[in-house]
Design a protein around this motif. Structure first.
Motif, PDB file in Angstrom:
ATOM      1  N   TYR A  21       0.791  -1.224   0.000  1.00 29.81           N
ATOM      2  CA  TYR A  21       0.000   0.000   0.000  1.00 29.81           C
ATOM      3  C   TYR A  21       0.829   1.283   0.000  1.00 29.81           C
ATOM      4  O   TYR A  21       0.320   2.344  -0.333  1.00 29.81           O
ATOM      5  CB  TYR A  21      -0.945   0.024   1.210  1.00 29.81           C
ATOM      6  CG  TYR A  21      -2.051  -0.993   1.090  1.00 29.81           C
ATOM      7  CD1 TYR A  21      -3.053  -0.847   0.144  1.00 29.81           C
ATOM      8  CD2 TYR A  21      -2.084  -2.102   1.926  1.00 29.81           C
ATOM      9  CE1 TYR A  21      -4.069  -1.779   0.024  1.00 29.81           C
ATOM     10  CE2 TYR A  21      -3.107  -3.033   1.813  1.00 29.81           C
ATOM     11  CZ  TYR A  21      -4.086  -2.874   0.870  1.00 29.81           C
ATOM     12  OH  TYR A  21      -5.082  -3.793   0.754  1.00 29.81           O
ATOM     13  N   GLY A  22       2.093   1.186   0.377  1.00 28.06           N
ATOM     14  CA  GLY A  22       2.931   2.373   0.434  1.00 28.06           C
ATOM     15  C   GLY A  22       3.276   2.897  -0.945  1.00 28.06           C
ATOM     16  O   GLY A  22       3.389   2.139  -1.903  1.00 28.06           O
ATOM     17  N   HIS A  23       3.449   4.199  -1.029  1.00 26.67           N
ATOM     18  CA  HIS A  23       3.785   4.811  -2.315  1.00 26.67           C
ATOM     19  C   HIS A  23       5.128   5.528  -2.273  1.00 26.67           C
ATOM     20  O   HIS A  23       5.772   5.684  -3.295  1.00 26.67           O
ATOM     21  CB  HIS A  23       2.687   5.801  -2.731  1.00 26.67           C
ATOM     22  CG  HIS A  23       1.354   5.146  -2.899  1.00 26.67           C
ATOM     23  ND1 HIS A  23       1.069   4.285  -3.925  1.00 26.67           N
ATOM     24  CD2 HIS A  23       0.237   5.206  -2.149  1.00 26.67           C
ATOM     25  CE1 HIS A  23      -0.167   3.849  -3.814  1.00 26.67           C
ATOM     26  NE2 HIS A  23      -0.704   4.391  -2.740  1.00 26.67           N
ATOM     27  N   ASP A  24       5.535   5.950  -1.113  1.00 27.36           N
ATOM     28  CA  ASP A  24       6.777   6.685  -0.950  1.00 27.36           C
ATOM     29  C   ASP A  24       7.962   5.720  -1.022  1.00 27.36           C
ATOM     30  O   ASP A  24       7.992   4.697  -0.351  1.00 27.36           O
ATOM     31  CB  ASP A  24       6.773   7.416   0.400  1.00 27.36           C
ATOM     32  CG  ASP A  24       7.998   8.272   0.587  1.00 27.36           C
ATOM     33  OD1 ASP A  24       8.995   7.749   1.132  1.00 27.36           O
ATOM     34  OD2 ASP A  24       7.961   9.447   0.182  1.00 27.36           O
ATOM     35  N   ASP A  27       9.573   5.025   2.364  1.00 29.04           N
ATOM     36  CA  ASP A  27       8.777   4.136   3.196  1.00 29.04           C
ATOM     37  C   ASP A  27       8.936   2.690   2.726  1.00 29.04           C
ATOM     38  O   ASP A  27       9.073   1.772   3.531  1.00 29.04           O
ATOM     39  CB  ASP A  27       7.295   4.523   3.166  1.00 29.04           C
ATOM     40  CG  ASP A  27       6.995   5.746   4.000  1.00 29.04           C
ATOM     41  OD1 ASP A  27       7.841   6.117   4.854  1.00 29.04           O
ATOM     42  OD2 ASP A  27       5.919   6.347   3.801  1.00 29.04           O
ATOM     43  N   LYS A  28       8.944   2.503   1.409  1.00 24.31           N
ATOM     44  CA  LYS A  28       9.102   1.145   0.883  1.00 24.31           C
ATOM     45  C   LYS A  28      10.462   0.563   1.263  1.00 24.31           C
ATOM     46  O   LYS A  28      10.561  -0.624   1.562  1.00 24.31           O
ATOM     47  CB  LYS A  28       8.901   1.125  -0.628  1.00 24.31           C
ATOM     48  CG  LYS A  28       7.447   1.302  -1.007  1.00 24.31           C
ATOM     49  CD  LYS A  28       7.230   1.038  -2.477  1.00 24.31           C
ATOM     50  CE  LYS A  28       5.756   1.062  -2.759  1.00 24.31           C
ATOM     51  NZ  LYS A  28       5.319  -0.036  -3.581  1.00 24.31           N
TER      52      LYS A  28
END
Length: 84
Positions: A21-24, A27-28
């Motif tokens: 769900y992460g996009h950054d 963050d990934k």
């Protein structure tokens, strides 16, 4: 079950959801590292080879859903009903 193994499974699940769900990009990267740490935790508590841990533990994608243990199947009005 060993508490460290429980934590490793929970961390892996959280990381898997974050990767999906992460996009950054940053963050990934963090979620990927959490997944790697969880795999390392599993390695310290089991005799399973590293390749197998990574293959089973670090390749899933998407959000993990609980597994349902189906004990019976019921059909009513042409519809299938699961019974737990």
């Amino acid at each position: 079950m060993d508490k460290v193994l429980e934590w490793a499974k929970e961390l892996q699940s959280l990381a898997q959801a974050g990767l999906f769900y992460g996009h950054d990009v940053y963050d990934k990267e963090r979620y990927q590292r959490i997944r790697e740490i969880a795999a390392e935790m599993m390695l310290t508590r089991t005799d399973i080879p590293a390749e197998k841990i990574h293959g089973l533990f670090c390749n899933d994608v998407g959000y993990q859903t609980p597994k349902v243990d189906t004990r019976a199947a019921i059909f009513k009005d042409g519809k299938f009903l699961n019974v737990k």
